[in-house]
Design an enzyme around this catalytic site. Structure first.
Site, PDB file in Angstrom:
ATOM      1  CG  ASP A  90      26.845 -12.784  -7.510  1.00  0.00           C
ATOM      2  OD1 ASP A  90      26.327 -12.402  -8.829  1.00  0.00           O
ATOM      3  OD2 ASP A  90      26.388 -13.537  -6.712  1.00  0.00           O
ATOM      4  CB  CYS A 143      47.278   9.997  21.651  1.00  0.00           C
ATOM      5  SG  CYS A 143      47.215  10.703  23.168  1.00  0.00           S
ATOM      6  CB  CYS A 196      43.131  12.540  23.659  1.00  0.00           C
ATOM      7  SG  CYS A 196      44.732  13.444  23.115  1.00  0.00           S
ATOM      8  CG  ASP A 256      25.111 -16.744  -3.490  1.00  0.00           C
ATOM      9  OD1 ASP A 256      24.741 -16.373  -4.791  1.00  0.00           O
ATOM     10  OD2 ASP A 256      24.658 -17.925  -3.382  1.00  0.00           O
ATOM     11  CG  ASP A 260      22.932 -13.859  -8.017  1.00  0.00           C
ATOM     12  OD1 ASP A 260      22.775 -13.881  -9.209  1.00  0.00           O
ATOM     13  OD2 ASP A 260      23.349 -14.811  -7.377  1.00  0.00           O
TER      14      ASP A 260
END
Length: 751
Positions: free
Chosen positions: A643, A32, A29, A639, A438
């Site tokens: 960046d 737990c 659960c 990419d 970008d």
């Protein structure tokens, strides 16, 4: 492709800390998970830890002062276990889960089989001879054998002054059984008081049976939530055919070494990442690229694990094996994401942590209240209501509400080539109202090619000038440099010695040859160095920029030697994606280091309303910070290495799958296909997932808000209604299954 360096050691003062994720067994659960997390965090040598109940895993950041075996023993002391020291822990967990599921299935079946006659006698045939003894005989194995795990785990929790769902079940069924056993052997105790000696063997037995049914359905449903992960793992072949001295040998994929020569035949899955050495074929790479058209593979071409060879046969050299392959990194990313917690789950964890003690307190108060305020059956009612409170208040539904939705949502994203690295970004994405894009590699293909070059002269020095340009660009890491070297490579230029090579951030590079300094970069670099540009260069550059081409200047200390036009094709999906985002009311900005003319031309072609040119990497992050200060939730899509700062600053960071490793390390989401139309889909997935979480939490909370007062007997003074403990057990089981079922509806979502 790489994910965050989860297993990388980090220094903290004098200790070295390692962060790793381990499967956890034995959790039943949400409480737990709280217990495991608490015990891990208080273990000597552990800096921090987190546990996810839904995917049964724990991440642990621990120092070199403690071994993982010591941490495992500490976890075992409270009734749970970590899977360590095995080659494939995920598979080991799956095997353990299957074994546990089969055992649970057997116990559940036996519990139902024995509980049916007990409940039948308790409801309809109480007056048959030896009814109580028959019920006790049938319920004893249900409670103390088939339900023994509840008592064992509750005892282990109690040793550490903790409580979880097992505590509630053990107390409720144990008290009901002991009370009933006392009344069976000593009925005269109640008869002397003019009361009937009620027994609740059926309640104790049926509670175990109902909770077991609920757990069985829950386990089955939880295994379905990670089906996307299983599909990814299924892409990995088990064996591989290697060639040694001209002889082919089949070995397990785990034994493949870098530089091994591997043979792939038609229809086979490629086992590891590498480069083709001989042969020609077409490979289905839709698993990675999302593109349905097979890609031709010839000598020198890269191949990736999990992709499927089509008709031809070829050999390739292994370059990345084991956990370093693209497929392994994708699997790892999905596993880590499904194990991460969004902010809402942290709140739920806190609630679950105090929930069980609170329920125990409510049960005690309920018992005392009935004893003080009840009628002649006050003890019976006190027992019945307190047991019902303990059973109905199980926090399973609350604990499953968030993680199951997150797991299914992340799995759904993986199916649609959207890799989500952590749950927080999935929770936050639907709030995004500003997106930064970008240009190169994001809006455009990121595969620039040289279209035009103007040289200052073509005399004897011309060849030498070309060689210097080629040598400098060969050393540069800028994406545009590859276009220049690819263009000049056809001239078969020889190498030129360079020294003092420097990268000038956001502007270009410089290097020396025979005491002369040369520069390659943008107009800003040329102007800062006070280098002359003739009319032909100026007019050509202006025209190229109007046509959305990037202009690169090559110069010595005094004059421009060459002017280069580079064009990067705009992706077919960019215009559609930007229009979709803007129609949703999201402000879309393009930030680029390119010149204003190129930026304007690209923005016009894709329909962008906002853009900024000649933006330095640090300025991108500053721009994002400025938007955030105005209350915007900002997503950054990029990419490149340049960046990474901006990606780290953004609320939601998205990397293009064909970009740099660093960008993907920093970003919280990765678009495998580099298709911008995936961005609106990712935002929609976030919205649907959060909606599901809110629905789950509503039903989990409303269930407890209504159920606990009913179980405590709130309606009894008005209409005589008391909730039977076994009905409470059935309702508890149903609540968990309904929450998981609601989460699984996400699997049918069309993005």
């Amino acid at each position: 492709m790489k994910t965050a360096k989860q297993n990388a050691p980090t220094k903290d003062k004098m200790n070295i800390f390692t962060k790793r994720t381990f499967p956890v067994t034995g959790m039943t659960c949400a409480a737990c998970a709280i217990s495991v997390e608490s015990i891990l965090k208080t273990t000597d040598g552990v800096k921090d830890a987190g546990v996810n109940y839904a995917n049964q895993s724990a991440w642990i950041e621990y120092s070199d002062d403690v071994t993982i075996e010591e941490i495992q023993n500490r976890t075992r002391s409270v009734g749970y276990d970590l899977i360590v020291g095995v080659e494939d822990p995920f598979q080991a967990q799956q095997d353990a889960h299957l074994k546990q599921y089969q055992e649970l299935k057997r116990r559940t079946f036996l519990a139902i089989l024995l509980s049916i006659p007990v409940s039948t006698i308790g409801m309809f045939f109480m007056d048959i001879p030896y009814a109580n003894y028959i019920m006790m005989l049938l319920s004893t194995p249900v409670v103390f054998y088939l339900g023994r795990s509840f008592f064992v785990n509750a005892f282990k929790q109690a040793k550490h002054r903790k409580a979880n769902m097992d505590t509630l079940v053990a107390l409720s069924t144990g008290i009901a059984y002991i009370f009933s056993a006392f009344n069976t052997f000593f009925p005269e105790f109640w008869h002397a008081k003019g009361l009937h000696a009620h027994v609740y063997f059926e309640a104790a037995s049926v509670i175990i049976a109902f909770i077991s049914i609920g757990k069985l359905l829950e386990e089955k449903a939880k295994s379905n939530t990670s089906s996307a992960l299983k599909k990814l793992i299924g892409l990995q072949p088990k064996t591989v055919r290697i060639k040694v001295n001209g002889t082919e040998t089949e070995i397990p994929v785990s034994e493949v070494q870098i530089a091994d020569s591997i043979v792939v035949k038609p229809g086979e899955k490629i086992p590891v990442d590498g480069a083709v050495t001989s042969g020609v074929s077409f490979v289905d790479e839709s698993m990675i690229s999302g593109e349905p058209i097979p890609v031709e593979k010839t000598a020198g071409e890269k191949v990736f694990a999990g992709t499927i060879n089509q008709k031809g046969s070829f050999e390739f050299k292994a370059e990345k094996v084991g956990g370093d392959t693209v497929l392994a990194q994708i699997i790892k990313m999905v596993q880590e994401a499904q194990g991460s917690k969004p902010p809402v789950q942290k709140l739920v964890d806190k609630i679950a942590g105090i929930f069980v003690p609170a329920v125990l307190l409510i049960a005690i108060v309920t018992f005392i209240s009935w004893m003080l305020l009840g009628n002649e059956n006050n003890l019976t009612h006190a027992l019945l209501t307190s047991v019902s409170v303990l059973v109905i208040a199980c926090p399973c539904a609350l604990g499953l509400a968030t993680p199951t939705a997150i797991m299914v949502g992340i799995g759904k994203g993986a199916e649609n080539n959207i890799l989500i690295k952590d749950a927080e970004s999935l929770e936050l994405a639907h709030k995004v109202d500003a997106i930064i894009l970008d240009k190169t590699g994001t809006i455009t293909e990121g595969k620039p090619v040289v279209t035009d070059i103007i040289w200052k002269n073509t005399d004897y020095d011309f060849i030498y000038t070309k060689q210097i340009l080629y040598a400098m660009e060969a050393l540069s890491e800028h994406p545009l440099a590859e276009a220049v070297t690819a263009h000049l490579k056809q001239d078969l230029l020889s190498n030129v010695a360079l020294n003092d090579f420097q990268s000038i951030t956001g502007k270009g590079v410089s290097a020396k040859n025979e005491s002369v300094t040369y520069f390659i970069g943008n107009k800003k670099l040329i102007e800062e160095q006070h280098i002359r540009m003739n009319e032909l260069v100026l007019s050509s550059a202006e025209q190229w920029q109007k046509n959305a081409k990037t202009v690169v200047y090559f110069a010595n200390e005094t004059e421009v030697l060459a002017c280069i036009a580079i064009s990067d094709k705009i992706k077919a999906s960019s215009k559609e994606a930007i229009a979709t985002l803007q129609n949703k009311g999201i402000a879309v900005y393009m930030l680029t280091g390119d010149n204003p003319q190129t930026a304007q031309a690209v923005a016009k072609e894709v329909g962008l309303l906002h853009y900024k040119a000649e933006v330095m990497p640090s300025e991108k992050a500053a721009f994002i910070k400025e938007l955030q200060s105005k209350g915007h939730v900002v997503a950054m899509v990029g990419d490149g290495i340049n960046d990474s700062h901006a990606l780290a600053q953004a609320d939601v960071s998205i990397a293009m799958g064909k970009g740099s490793d660093i960008a993907m390390d920093v970003a919280k989401m990765t678009l495998i296909t580099s298709d911008l139309t995936m961005i609106p889909k990712a935002l929609e997935l976030s919205r649907k997932t959060i909606t599901t979480i809110k629905q789950n939490l509503f039903w989990a909370f409303i269930y407890n808000l209504i159920g606990i007062p009913l179980a405590a007997g709130l309606l009894y003074p008005y209409n005589g209604f008391l909730l039977d403990p076994m009905i409470a057990g059935a309702a508890m089981a149903l609540s968990s299954v309904s929450v998981v079922g609601n989460s699984l509806r996400l699997k049918g979502l069309k993005l």
